[in-house]
Design a protein around this motif. Structure first.
Motif, PDB file in Angstrom:
ATOM      1  N   ALA A 147       0.863  -1.196   0.000  1.00 25.83           N
ATOM      2  CA  ALA A 147       0.000   0.000   0.000  1.00 25.83           C
ATOM      3  C   ALA A 147       0.888   1.231   0.000  1.00 25.83           C
ATOM      4  O   ALA A 147       2.037   1.167   0.427  1.00 25.83           O
ATOM      5  CB  ALA A 147      -0.895  -0.003   1.234  1.00 25.83           C
ATOM      6  N   LEU A 148       0.360   2.346  -0.505  1.00 31.46           N
ATOM      7  CA  LEU A 148       1.135   3.583  -0.482  1.00 31.46           C
ATOM      8  C   LEU A 148       1.422   3.974   0.966  1.00 31.46           C
ATOM      9  O   LEU A 148       0.572   3.788   1.845  1.00 31.46           O
ATOM     10  CB  LEU A 148       0.362   4.711  -1.178  1.00 31.46           C
ATOM     11  CG  LEU A 148       0.131   4.566  -2.685  1.00 31.46           C
ATOM     12  CD1 LEU A 148      -0.605   5.810  -3.204  1.00 31.46           C
ATOM     13  CD2 LEU A 148       1.439   4.373  -3.434  1.00 31.46           C
ATOM     14  N   SER A 149       2.610   4.520   1.202  1.00 24.17           N
ATOM     15  CA  SER A 149       2.950   5.004   2.540  1.00 24.17           C
ATOM     16  C   SER A 149       2.218   6.323   2.779  1.00 24.17           C
ATOM     17  O   SER A 149       1.723   6.947   1.834  1.00 24.17           O
ATOM     18  CB  SER A 149       4.455   5.231   2.637  1.00 24.17           C
ATOM     19  OG  SER A 149       4.808   6.405   1.927  1.00 24.17           O
ATOM     20  N   PRO A 150       2.160   6.770   4.030  1.00 23.85           N
ATOM     21  CA  PRO A 150       1.501   8.066   4.303  1.00 23.85           C
ATOM     22  C   PRO A 150       2.109   9.205   3.483  1.00 23.85           C
ATOM     23  O   PRO A 150       1.375  10.102   3.043  1.00 23.85           O
ATOM     24  CB  PRO A 150       1.734   8.265   5.800  1.00 23.85           C
ATOM     25  CG  PRO A 150       1.897   6.889   6.347  1.00 23.85           C
ATOM     26  CD  PRO A 150       2.573   6.096   5.269  1.00 23.85           C
ATOM     27  N   LEU A 189      11.932  13.168   7.273  1.00 22.44           N
ATOM     28  CA  LEU A 189      10.805  13.096   8.207  1.00 22.44           C
ATOM     29  C   LEU A 189      11.012  11.991   9.253  1.00 22.44           C
ATOM     30  O   LEU A 189      10.548  12.122  10.388  1.00 22.44           O
ATOM     31  CB  LEU A 189       9.500  12.857   7.438  1.00 22.44           C
ATOM     32  CG  LEU A 189       9.028  14.045   6.594  1.00 22.44           C
ATOM     33  CD1 LEU A 189       7.974  13.610   5.582  1.00 22.44           C
ATOM     34  CD2 LEU A 189       8.492  15.164   7.481  1.00 22.44           C
ATOM     35  N   SER A 190      11.721  10.923   8.879  1.00 20.92           N
ATOM     36  CA  SER A 190      11.998   9.871   9.858  1.00 20.92           C
ATOM     37  C   SER A 190      12.913  10.412  10.953  1.00 20.92           C
ATOM     38  O   SER A 190      12.802  10.054  12.119  1.00 20.92           O
ATOM     39  CB  SER A 190      12.685   8.671   9.183  1.00 20.92           C
ATOM     40  OG  SER A 190      11.838   8.139   8.193  1.00 20.92           O
ATOM     41  N   GLU A 191      13.822  11.301  10.536  1.00 21.38           N
ATOM     42  CA  GLU A 191      14.776  11.868  11.487  1.00 21.38           C
ATOM     43  C   GLU A 191      14.112  12.965  12.319  1.00 21.38           C
ATOM     44  O   GLU A 191      14.353  13.087  13.507  1.00 21.38           O
ATOM     45  CB  GLU A 191      15.935  12.455  10.682  1.00 21.38           C
ATOM     46  CG  GLU A 191      17.228  12.557  11.431  1.00 21.38           C
ATOM     47  CD  GLU A 191      18.317  13.048  10.496  1.00 21.38           C
ATOM     48  OE1 GLU A 191      18.987  13.997  10.875  1.00 21.38           O
ATOM     49  OE2 GLU A 191      18.450  12.505   9.377  1.00 21.38           O
ATOM     50  N   ASN A 192      13.317  13.794  11.666  1.00 18.42           N
ATOM     51  CA  ASN A 192      12.707  14.936  12.349  1.00 18.42           C
ATOM     52  C   ASN A 192      11.280  15.168  11.835  1.00 18.42           C
ATOM     53  O   ASN A 192      11.064  15.927  10.897  1.00 18.42           O
ATOM     54  CB  ASN A 192      13.554  16.199  12.137  1.00 18.42           C
ATOM     55  CG  ASN A 192      12.927  17.417  12.780  1.00 18.42           C
ATOM     56  OD1 ASN A 192      12.000  17.293  13.596  1.00 18.42           O
ATOM     57  ND2 ASN A 192      13.404  18.594  12.414  1.00 18.42           N
ATOM     58  N   ALA A 217       2.727  18.586   0.701  1.00 17.78           N
ATOM     59  CA  ALA A 217       2.588  17.149   0.980  1.00 17.78           C
ATOM     60  C   ALA A 217       3.503  16.736   2.132  1.00 17.78           C
ATOM     61  O   ALA A 217       3.100  15.969   3.017  1.00 17.78           O
ATOM     62  CB  ALA A 217       2.913  16.336  -0.277  1.00 17.78           C
ATOM     63  N   ALA A 218       4.724  17.250   2.138  1.00 18.75           N
ATOM     64  CA  ALA A 218       5.666  16.901   3.203  1.00 18.75           C
ATOM     65  C   ALA A 218       5.155  17.393   4.552  1.00 18.75           C
ATOM     66  O   ALA A 218       5.208  16.669   5.557  1.00 18.75           O
ATOM     67  CB  ALA A 218       7.042  17.500   2.895  1.00 18.75           C
ATOM     68  N   LEU A 219       4.635  18.622   4.568  1.00 18.34           N
ATOM     69  CA  LEU A 219       4.100  19.163   5.826  1.00 18.34           C
ATOM     70  C   LEU A 219       2.926  18.313   6.303  1.00 18.34           C
ATOM     71  O   LEU A 219       2.800  18.010   7.492  1.00 18.34           O
ATOM     72  CB  LEU A 219       3.661  20.622   5.630  1.00 18.34           C
ATOM     73  CG  LEU A 219       4.794  21.639   5.439  1.00 18.34           C
ATOM     74  CD1 LEU A 219       4.228  22.989   4.993  1.00 18.34           C
ATOM     75  CD2 LEU A 219       5.604  21.806   6.723  1.00 18.34           C
ATOM     76  N   TYR A 263       4.410  10.575  10.514  1.00 20.21           N
ATOM     77  CA  TYR A 263       5.752  10.233  11.011  1.00 20.21           C
ATOM     78  C   TYR A 263       5.835  10.453  12.527  1.00 20.21           C
ATOM     79  O   TYR A 263       6.502   9.702  13.232  1.00 20.21           O
ATOM     80  CB  TYR A 263       6.825  11.061  10.291  1.00 20.21           C
ATOM     81  CG  TYR A 263       7.126  10.518   8.898  1.00 20.21           C
ATOM     82  CD1 TYR A 263       8.134   9.597   8.711  1.00 20.21           C
ATOM     83  CD2 TYR A 263       6.364  10.906   7.802  1.00 20.21           C
ATOM     84  CE1 TYR A 263       8.405   9.084   7.434  1.00 20.21           C
ATOM     85  CE2 TYR A 263       6.614  10.408   6.532  1.00 20.21           C
ATOM     86  CZ  TYR A 263       7.646   9.495   6.354  1.00 20.21           C
ATOM     87  OH  TYR A 263       7.890   8.987   5.112  1.00 20.21           O
ATOM     88  N   ARG A 264       5.128  11.489  13.024  1.00 20.45           N
ATOM     89  CA  ARG A 264       5.091  11.714  14.477  1.00 20.45           C
ATOM     90  C   ARG A 264       4.442  10.504  15.151  1.00 20.45           C
ATOM     91  O   ARG A 264       4.935   9.979  16.136  1.00 20.45           O
ATOM     92  CB  ARG A 264       4.284  12.962  14.814  1.00 20.45           C
ATOM     93  CG  ARG A 264       5.061  14.238  14.640  1.00 20.45           C
ATOM     94  CD  ARG A 264       4.258  15.414  15.218  1.00 20.45           C
ATOM     95  NE  ARG A 264       4.613  16.633  14.511  1.00 20.45           N
ATOM     96  CZ  ARG A 264       3.799  17.309  13.725  1.00 20.45           C
ATOM     97  NH1 ARG A 264       2.543  16.931  13.547  1.00 20.45           N
ATOM     98  NH2 ARG A 264       4.228  18.401  13.105  1.00 20.45           N
TER      99      ARG A 264
END
Lengths: 291, 157
Positions: free
Chosen positions: B82-85, B113-116, B144-146, B152-153
């Motif tokens: 499945a597509l990731s978030p 995003l995994s890091e921060n 999209a990143a925001l 990720y949180r």
């Protein structure tokens, strides 16, 4: 383009590495992060017979901060410098300049030893090393020697290193907490190669400038210090007239390079502007504090 | 030259010539063609891979240098087919058009995003300066990143 063919060695000691370099009689190149070397190989500007990878050699990634100065191993990456809160306190000019190096993915692999060995005239680290009078530690078959950063870089992409020598570390003199500093760079995009940049630091004796150091990069064939700009600062209080005099001296002292991105006259003018900006920024900076 | 690394969780042993870049090795020898090669000299960012948790240019790493490393490609970002978030957020925000650069942008942002997961728009823009996209103008990519930060949180907590 795809890379030209080459052999690859991944030695585990410096002695083994210098041995391979010596045996290759000039056909070898050292690879650290590869962020400058692999592009020039893709362009066929370099086609070494063998690459000697330093990644397995222990002790080249250390960041040591002491009372007598700062020692950075040759495999310290831009990312390591930017992530280190201790370095930001110990020598704030360095991370401020390194923030201008390339882009996120390249900063994750590019190393300071690689940047020194590549000796691009538009690279930040060699300019900071020269401006700060850093010493370069070099290992060869005959042992270890140290040389001044200014003696390492002898021309555009040209160093004084022997074919069998390896840069292992860089030593910066201790940085007094009260020291003032500034760095400013102009590039077409943030992270692209600098059209010009200026690095400055000085100490204060009362309100008068002492020990002024002014370095330039991008606008000249090699990064260098500008003695006349330093002389325009030393002994004076920093004010608009002194800032203007230092900028004028810096612009007059350089022999600017010229390429498709910028003319010599443009670079000369930029160096004056960047000198002014770096000096203005320095007024509000002391030690590791910005603004 | 014998080289051993882990790709998307799978241990892989392979014999490659030293001149083979990691991106070429993944595409040609392992069939992982999700990684795209644009400029092949470290400028465009299309080939971005995640090596030991950090985003790097796949054309500026030799496959032999990745010996012993853990590699994540764009194929490794999705979960359970499945597509990731992050990929879902790209779809919602129309953060791609031709798609050539998208694999490299997804891997770059996944590492970031995994890091921060609290990263702000300014830093996202700075990081994306290493990825060239000629279609979107970047605004929907940043949006999209925001938008993906929440996922990720949640994954990190």
């Amino acid at each position: 383009m795809k890379l030209p063919a080459f052999d690859y060695a991944c030695p585990e000691t410096l002695a083994e590495a210098t041995g391979i370099l010596a045996a290759s009689e000039g056909g070898a190149r050292i690879i650290a992060g590869g962020q400058s070397l692999l592009p020039i190989m893709a362009f066929r500007l370099a086609a070494p017979e063998i690459l000697v990878d330093l990644r397995r050699i222990p002790g080249l990634r250390d960041i040591e901060i002491g009372d007598d100065g700062i020692r950075l191993g040759a495999l310290v990456r831009w990312r390591d410098i930017l992530d280190s809160a201790e370095l930001a306190r110990a020598i704030p000019l360095l991370p401020d300049a390194i923030g201008h190096v390339a882009h996120y993915q390249v900063r994750n692999r590019g190393t300071l030893g690689g940047s020194l060995g590549h000796a691009d005239s538009a690279a930040e680290f060699p300019c900071i090393a020269i401006t700060c009078e850093a010493e370069i530690e070099v290992v060869g078959p005959a042992g270890t020697r140290r040389l001044a950063a200014g003696e390492l870089i002898v021309g555009p992409m040209e160093t004084s290193l022997g074919e069998d020598e390896i840069i292992t570390a860089v030593r910066f003199p201790a940085w007094p907490a009260s020291r003032r500093w500034g760095f400013d760079e102009f590039a077409l995009r943030h992270g692209d190669l600098a059209i010009a940049a200026v690095a400055i630091f000085y100490d204060l004796d009362g309100s008068r400038i002492v020990n002024a150091h002014v370095g330039v990069m991008g606008a000249t064939e090699t990064p260098r210090r500008l003695a006349s700009a330093e002389a325009a600062l030393d002994g004076h209080e920093l004010n608009d007239a002194v800032i203007a005099a230092a900028a004028e001296a810096a612009a007059a002292e350089i022999e600017p390079t010229e390429d498709m991105h910028a003319s010599a006259a443009y670079r000369r003018s930029l160096v004056a502007t960047l000198t002014k900006r770096a000096l203005r920024a320095s007024q509000n900076r002391e030690g590791g504090k910005a603004e | 030259m014998k080289t051993c690394f882990t790709v998307n969780g799978r241990r892989t042993e392979i014999d490659v010539t030293p001149r083979t870049t990691l991106a070429d090795c993944l595409r040609r020898d392992l069939g992982l063609t999700g990684t795209h090669l644009g400029c092949e000299h470290g400028v465009c960012g299309a080939c971005t891979l995640i090596v030991d948790g950090e985003a790097v240019r796949g054309c500026l790493v030799l496959a032999v240098q990745a010996d012993g490393c853990e590699i994540t490609t764009v194929e490794g970002i999705e979960k359970d087919d499945a597509l990731s978030p992050l990929q879902e957020a790209f779809r919602r925000h129309h953060a791609l058009q031709c798609g050539f650069c998208t694999a490299g942008i997804l891997t770059t942002l996944h590492a970031l995003l995994s890091e921060n997961p609290d990263v702000e728009a300014d830093e996202i823009r700075d990081v994306l300066s290493g990825n060239i996209c000629r279609c979107t103008g970047y605004i929907p990519i940043v949006e999209a990143a925001l938008d993906a930060r929440e996922a990720y949180r949640a994954a990190g907590s």
